[in-house]
Design a protein around this motif. Structure first.
Motif, PDB file in Angstrom:
ATOM      1  N   GLY A 284       0.847  -1.183   0.000  1.00  0.00           N
ATOM      2  CA  GLY A 284       0.000   0.000   0.000  1.00  0.00           C
ATOM      3  C   GLY A 284       0.883   1.232   0.000  1.00  0.00           C
ATOM      4  N   THR A 285       0.559   2.213   0.843  1.00  0.00           N
ATOM      5  CA  THR A 285       1.415   3.391   1.009  1.00  0.00           C
ATOM      6  C   THR A 285       2.817   2.940   1.394  1.00  0.00           C
ATOM      7  OG1 THR A 285      -0.508   4.656   1.736  1.00  0.00           O
ATOM      8  CG2 THR A 285       1.668   5.588   2.214  1.00  0.00           C
ATOM      9  N   GLY A 286       2.876   2.020   2.360  1.00  0.00           N
ATOM     10  CA  GLY A 286       4.112   1.313   2.692  1.00  0.00           C
ATOM     11  C   GLY A 286       3.934  -0.151   2.305  1.00  0.00           C
ATOM     12  N   CYS A 287       4.915  -0.963   2.657  1.00  0.00           N
ATOM     13  CA  CYS A 287       4.799  -2.399   2.397  1.00  0.00           C
ATOM     14  C   CYS A 287       5.173  -3.134   3.682  1.00  0.00           C
ATOM     15  CB  CYS A 287       5.725  -2.824   1.258  1.00  0.00           C
ATOM     16  SG  CYS A 287       5.625  -4.584   0.853  1.00  0.00           S
ATOM     17  N   PHE A 288       4.386  -4.141   4.039  1.00  0.00           N
ATOM     18  CA  PHE A 288       4.556  -4.793   5.334  1.00  0.00           C
ATOM     19  C   PHE A 288       4.507  -6.305   5.170  1.00  0.00           C
ATOM     20  CE2 PHE A 288       2.690  -0.668   5.761  1.00  0.00           C
ATOM     21  CZ  PHE A 288       3.416  -0.075   6.778  1.00  0.00           C
ATOM     22  N   LEU A 289       5.553  -6.963   5.673  1.00  0.00           N
ATOM     23  CA  LEU A 289       5.609  -8.423   5.654  1.00  0.00           C
ATOM     24  C   LEU A 289       5.426  -8.945   7.065  1.00  0.00           C
ATOM     25  CD1 LEU A 289       7.353  -7.677   3.007  1.00  0.00           C
ATOM     26  CD2 LEU A 289       8.240  -9.977   3.275  1.00  0.00           C
ATOM     27  N   LEU A 290       4.530  -9.894   7.231  1.00  0.00           N
ATOM     28  CA  LEU A 290       4.348 -10.567   8.509  1.00  0.00           C
ATOM     29  C   LEU A 290       4.528 -12.061   8.323  1.00  0.00           C
ATOM     30  CD1 LEU A 290       3.008  -7.806   9.334  1.00  0.00           C
ATOM     31  CD2 LEU A 290       1.589  -9.146  10.876  1.00  0.00           C
ATOM     32  N   TYR A 291       5.260 -12.671   9.244  1.00  0.00           N
ATOM     33  CA  TYR A 291       5.567 -14.102   9.231  1.00  0.00           C
ATOM     34  C   TYR A 291       5.039 -14.674  10.532  1.00  0.00           C
ATOM     35  CZ  TYR A 291       8.594 -18.320   9.021  1.00  0.00           C
ATOM     36  OH  TYR A 291       9.095 -19.604   8.986  1.00  0.00           O
ATOM     37  N   ASN A 292       4.046 -15.558  10.430  1.00  0.00           N
ATOM     38  CA  ASN A 292       3.415 -16.153  11.609  1.00  0.00           C
ATOM     39  C   ASN A 292       4.410 -17.079  12.306  1.00  0.00           C
ATOM     40  OD1 ASN A 292       1.875 -17.834  13.363  1.00  0.00           O
ATOM     41  ND2 ASN A 292       0.031 -17.488  12.145  1.00  0.00           N
ATOM     42  N   THR A 293       4.704 -16.790  13.591  1.00  0.00           N
ATOM     43  CA  THR A 293       5.612 -17.643  14.366  1.00  0.00           C
ATOM     44  C   THR A 293       4.859 -18.447  15.430  1.00  0.00           C
ATOM     45  OG1 THR A 293       6.155 -15.883  15.960  1.00  0.00           O
ATOM     46  CG2 THR A 293       7.548 -16.064  13.996  1.00  0.00           C
ATOM     47  N   GLY A 294       3.535 -18.506  15.328  1.00  0.00           N
ATOM     48  CA  GLY A 294       2.738 -19.284  16.277  1.00  0.00           C
ATOM     49  C   GLY A 294       2.756 -18.663  17.662  1.00  0.00           C
ATOM     50  N   THR A 295       2.749 -19.496  18.675  1.00  0.00           N
ATOM     51  CA  THR A 295       2.742 -18.980  20.051  1.00  0.00           C
ATOM     52  C   THR A 295       4.153 -18.656  20.540  1.00  0.00           C
ATOM     53  OG1 THR A 295       2.786 -21.259  20.853  1.00  0.00           O
ATOM     54  CG2 THR A 295       0.620 -20.208  20.654  1.00  0.00           C
ATOM     55  N   ALA A 296       5.142 -18.846  19.663  1.00  0.00           N
ATOM     56  CA  ALA A 296       6.538 -18.553  20.031  1.00  0.00           C
ATOM     57  C   ALA A 296       6.896 -17.123  19.651  1.00  0.00           C
ATOM     58  CB  ALA A 296       7.481 -19.525  19.324  1.00  0.00           C
ATOM     59  N   MET A 297       7.520 -16.417  20.601  1.00  0.00           N
ATOM     60  CA  MET A 297       8.050 -15.086  20.302  1.00  0.00           C
ATOM     61  C   MET A 297       9.492 -15.250  19.843  1.00  0.00           C
ATOM     62  SD  MET A 297       6.799 -12.631  23.372  1.00  0.00           S
ATOM     63  CE  MET A 297       7.206 -13.835  24.617  1.00  0.00           C
TER      64      MET A 297
END
Length: 519
Positions: A284-297
């Motif tokens: 969009g205006t910016g670009c954002f990637l998210l990677y699901n790591t489950g319940t682990a931080m």
């Protein structure tokens, strides 16, 4: 309420999708994700000084109201009935954008400071001076909140407001100040405002403030003390999928407001990235990637941030994600259009990029206000490298599009290094994905299949899914949109990919240090 059989469309779930450049209201059929009708309207931004980006909170609210009203008019024209067909409404929003207002009058105490605003660079420098042992370590708070100290996040914006706006300081002193990101502002107003409005946020938005402890999901006294922010002005933190209150805005009066997600987390849900190891990119205006790591931080050692992806109900375990944020994606095309007149419209970019055979060895780093992940360099500035007498307008436009793809490669490399499990494919969404050429270049430059769903506005879908889930009308595990995806497969060799990426890294190095280094 009418029985399900009497409903023309079955159960409908509304989604308020309030973005940086526009807001919209969509009605989805529960379970199927089919859009029945929607209305969208652009939002204005103002730039009072260089690097400042603001919006009028009342205009944001008015535009959302208008989008709801127009959508419901369309529903009635189609033969639907808003009071019986709509079972829940969710909210998704531009994150980090900061609003403060008076709890008694409901009036904003200042304009909304938008997420990409850079006025707080000096505030960040002052805060870094307070880090123990004078280390100026911008990751000092990361173990607590998952975030580096950056102008990007809400606590720094709130600190600036307290320091620089007398009305804010007075309202805090008088006990009348409320703080919120855009989700909180909308929920408070829609559920009654100064007459009993609910002052809440969800874990995904709260995780972007630098004030929430990433493990306890509660505000942290150590963080509040570091920023010198009174915790009593902050909204209550709730899960992403539960009934927060009933809407009092007349066209939707009495309908539960039951879902809330920051826009990037909402796209993660809408893209069905609900298991560990799945990732999506929103352009969009910016670009954002998210990677699901489950319940682990996962604590990134490669410049990514740890964020809460979602929490499916008050008693559910939170799900986390690694995130990489690109400040300038579509905004680069806006700059080419508005500032240097190389484009008549952003939609013209694909045609212009095809007037040349390749990028002509031109590389464009659009670091207009510094670089976000994985560099976190606020002193970087935009550069265009490799210009020769043969460079044409098409080369620069293509370089701007490829810059977005290269920045995604930067973040994916960091994610692979942090997680140790390379992605097999990348799901994409957002307005820029209509550019099929750019999506092909994205596949080429990361060496992965890129999957684009037929319905690209998955941000709005995610908010509808969690809202419907909260009232028992949407089993979000059973929605499948992946079968209706367009796949872009890499078409260049690994050698060419690596050679072009090495040139990009050279251009990145040339963007560093411009703000502070005098020639």
């Amino acid at each position: 309420m009418a029985s399900g059989a009497a409903k023309k469309f079955g159960d409908l779930v509304g989604s308020i999708d309030e973005g940086t450049s526009s807001a919209r209201f969509l009605l989805f059929r529960a379970e199927t994700a089919e859009v029945v009708c929607f209305h969208q309207k652009e939002l204005r931004q103002s730039y009072p000084q260089e690097g400042w980006v603001e919006q009028d909170p009342n205009e944001i609210l008015a535009v959302v109201h208008e989008c709801i009203e127009r959508t419901l008019e369309k529903l009635v024209e189609l033969g639907g009935n808003p009071s019986t067909d709509i079972v829940a409404v969710g909210v998704t929003n531009q994150r980090e954008t900061t609003i403060v207002w008076d709890r008694t009058t409901g009036e904003p105490l200042y304009n909304a400071i938008v997420w990409l605003d850079m006025r707080t660079s000096s505030t960040v420098e002052q805060l870094l001076e307070t880090v123990p042992n004078k280390t100026k370590n911008k990751n000092y708070l990361k173990p607590l909140c998952g975030l580096p100290l950056s102008p990007y996040f809400s606590a720094v914006k709130l600190r600036w407001l307290i320091d620089n706006v007398p009305k804010v300081k007075a309202a805090i002193r008088n006990g009348n100040c409320l703080f919120g990101t855009v989700d909180t502002w909308l929920i408070w107003n829609l559920t009654g405002g100064s007459e009993g409005g609910v002052h809440v946020t969800d874990v995904s938005n709260a995780s972007r403030t630098m004030l929430m402890n990433i493990e306890t999901l509660q505000y942290d006294k150590t963080l509040g003390k570091f920023f010198d922010v009174p915790l009593e002005i902050l909204p209550e933190i709730r899960s992403s999928s539960e009934v927060y209150g009933l809407i009092k805005f007349k066209p939707l009066q009495g309908i539960p407001l039951s879902g809330c997600l920051g826009d990037q987390q909402s796209a993660l849900v809408g893209q069905e990235c609900l298991t560990r190891g799945r990732a999506k990119a929103t352009y969009g205006t910016g670009c954002f990637l998210l990677y699901n790591t489950g319940t682990a931080m996962i604590d990134s050692s490669h410049g990514l941030i740890t964020t809460v992806a979602y929490q499916m109900g008050p008693d559910a375990q939170p799900v986390y994600a690694l995130e990489g944020s690109v400040a300038v994606a579509g905004a680069a095309l806006g700059w080419l259009r508005d500032n240097v007149n190389l484009l008549a419209s952003a939609s013209e970019s694909e045609v212009l990029a095809h007037t040349v055979e390749n990028n002509g060895d031109v590389y464009f780093v659009p670091a207009f206000s510094g670089l976000y992940a994985p560099y976190w360099n606020q002193d970087a500035r935009g550069v265009i490298c490799g210009i020769t007498e043969d460079t044409q307008r098409g080369h620069i436009v293509r370089a701007a599009l490829e810059a977005i793809c290269f920045q995604v490669r930067d973040i994916l490399d960091a994610m692979n290094n942090d997680c140790g499990t390379p992605l097999q494919k990348l799901k994409v969404d957002g307005g820029m994905t209509v550019n099929a050429s750019m999506m092909q270049w994205q596949a080429d430059l990361i060496g992965l299949d890129v999957l684009k769903p037929t319905f690209v506005e998955t941000t709005a879908l995610g908010a509808a899914m969690v809202a419907g889930r909260a009232v028992g009308k949407w089993d979000i595990e059973n929605v499948s949109i992946e079968s209706s995806c367009t796949a872009f497969k890499p078409q260049i060799s690994e050698d060419e990919r690596d050679m072009r990426y090495s040139k990009w890294k050279m251009a990145i190095e040339r963007s560093f240090g411009w703000e502070n280094n005098a020639l």
